[in-house]
Design an enzyme around this catalytic site. Structure first.
Site, short mmCIF file in Angstrom:
data_model
loop_
_atom_site.label_atom_id
_atom_site.label_comp_id
_atom_site.label_asym_id
_atom_site.label_seq_id
_atom_site.Cartn_x
_atom_site.Cartn_y
_atom_site.Cartn_z
CE LYS A 204 -4.08 0.44 0.49
NZ LYS A 204 -4.73 1.01 -0.70
CG ASP A 236 -6.45 -1.04 -2.25
OD1 ASP A 236 -4.79 -1.65 -3.14
OD2 ASP A 236 -6.66 -0.12 -2.05
CG ASP A 264 -6.82 -16.66 6.09
OD1 ASP A 264 -5.93 -17.61 5.50
OD2 ASP A 264 -7.43 -16.33 7.28
#
Length: 390
Positions: A204, A236, A264
């Protein structure tokens, strides 16, 4: 307990593997991984020396500690550690001073395993398990490299408190050094050289100083790997692209927090936690030139099905395949294991977690035996290039 394998080739070099099966379904799935390892041994003429010991809840019950010093010493002397899972309801008291998870955390810290490798690969015959459309997920094969011992989970200060007016406040710190970032990035580039030679760093950098460090270091290290295609992507944006075009990614390296979340999400690409292996490696090398690492399925102890023969051993067996590849530099043998898993799944064998409703299922042992048999008679592809030491 020490078990030395037998082999017709008495001149084959020995390999020392510490087996820590742990709790819950750990012993069940690790037993099947060992069964497959014996098939590899017989087919390729290796000699594997296995030493079994306790960790986690079972070690707490017998010794009062999650990891004995003697067990850790064995890990330091071994070429690799094959690990099951630790924990369960019996040891879940949050007030306890000794907890099963302390065993694996101490092991990772002591072996300096700063990079967690988690592949997400969709088996062609199991696309129905993914919530994504088949045409999106088919062919997915991504390796995540997550920095494991620094960042948001470890940096200080980290606290929750009330200010003078009684309002609650909290702070978590994210901190990285250049050296911590570089060692993780270099491992990722080394691994990309053994795959499709494409690597992305996820960060980020538009809002975080630590991410700007990640971007800068990765860009600099990329110059030492001109044979690997390098790209950078915001974390993201990557989370979105993984759901729309996962096949465009090969190796992804990222920090601890983003890696935790993204891997995950990637479980959806593989279809079941019972199919996902992992490895934790560092800079320590063994006499075979590979990483001294810890190899474990990511599914945990699954106490609700422990002892029922319903656990899927594929993740443990795939973890064994990673051990062969990354710790022992046995690429041909690793591909034999992967090919055997694919063959057995293609032939329709299913444990309950990967079966369609009403589809016949096999037990943990039956699945492991079928994969071992396929290894013993598998057609083995040519070996890949040896691991590069950059």
């Amino acid at each position: 307990m020490s078990a030395q394998s037998s082999s017709s080739n008495s001149h084959a070099p020995r390999v020392r593997i510490l087996v820590l099966a742990g709790d819950g379904i750990g012993p069940e799935v690790i037993a099947e991984a060992i069964k497959v390892l014996r098939a590899v041994e017989g087919r390729f003429g290796h000699r594997f020396e296995l030493t079994e010991d306790q960790i986690g809840g079972s070690a707490i019950d017998d010794f009062g500690t999650a990891l004995r010093p003697a067990t850790f010493a064995l890990a330091r002397r071994s070429d690799a550690v094959l690990f099951g899972a630790v924990g369960g309801p019996k040891w879940d008291d949050p007030r306890a001073t000794v907890r099963p998870e302390q065993g694996i955390l101490r092991l990772r810290s002591g072996l300096e395993t700063f990079a967690n490798l988690r592949p997400a690969r969709m088996h062609p015959a199991l696309v129905h398990l993914s919530p994504l459309r088949a045409e999106i997920v088919q062919g997915t094969d991504v390796l995540f490299v997550r920095e494991l011992v620094a960042g948001t989970y470890f940096a200080k200060p980290k606290k929750l408190w009330q200010d003078a007016g009684g309002a609650w406040r909290a702070v978590d710190t994210c901190a990285y050094t250049e050296a911590q970032v570089e060692r993780a990035v270099r491992v990722a580039f080394e691994l990309a050289r053994r795959r499709r030679r494409r690597l992305h760093v996820a960060d980020k950098q538009n809002v975080m100083a630590t991410s700007r460090l990640w971007r800068d270091v990765a860009t600099r290290v990329a110059q030492s790997f001109p044979d690997v295609e390098f790209g950078a992507i915001l974390a993201d944006a990557l989370a979105m692209h993984l759901l729309y075009r996962p096949t465009e990614f090969d190796v992804i390296v990222t920090d601890n927090l983003f890696g935790d979340i993204l891997t995950d999400e990637a479980a959806a690409l593989a279809g079941s936690m019972g199919l996902m292996p992992s490895a934790s490696i560092g800079e320590l090398r063994n006499p075979h030139g590979g990483y001294r690492g810890i190899y474990e399925p990511i599914h945990g102890t699954a106490p609700d099905i422990a002892g029922q023969g319903r656990a899927n051993p594929v993740a443990a067996i795939q973890s064994l395949g990673m051990l062969l590849r990354y710790s022992l530099n046995l690429e041909q043998e690793a591909q034999a294991v992967a090919g055997a898993v694919d063959d057995v799944i293609a032939r329709g064998l299913r444990t309950p977690d990967i079966a369609r409703p009403g589809e016949p299922t096999v037990s943990t042992r039956e699945m492991g035996s079928a994969i071992a048999a396929a290894v013993a008679g598998a057609a083995v592809p040519p070996p890949a290039p040896a691991l590069a030491h950059a």
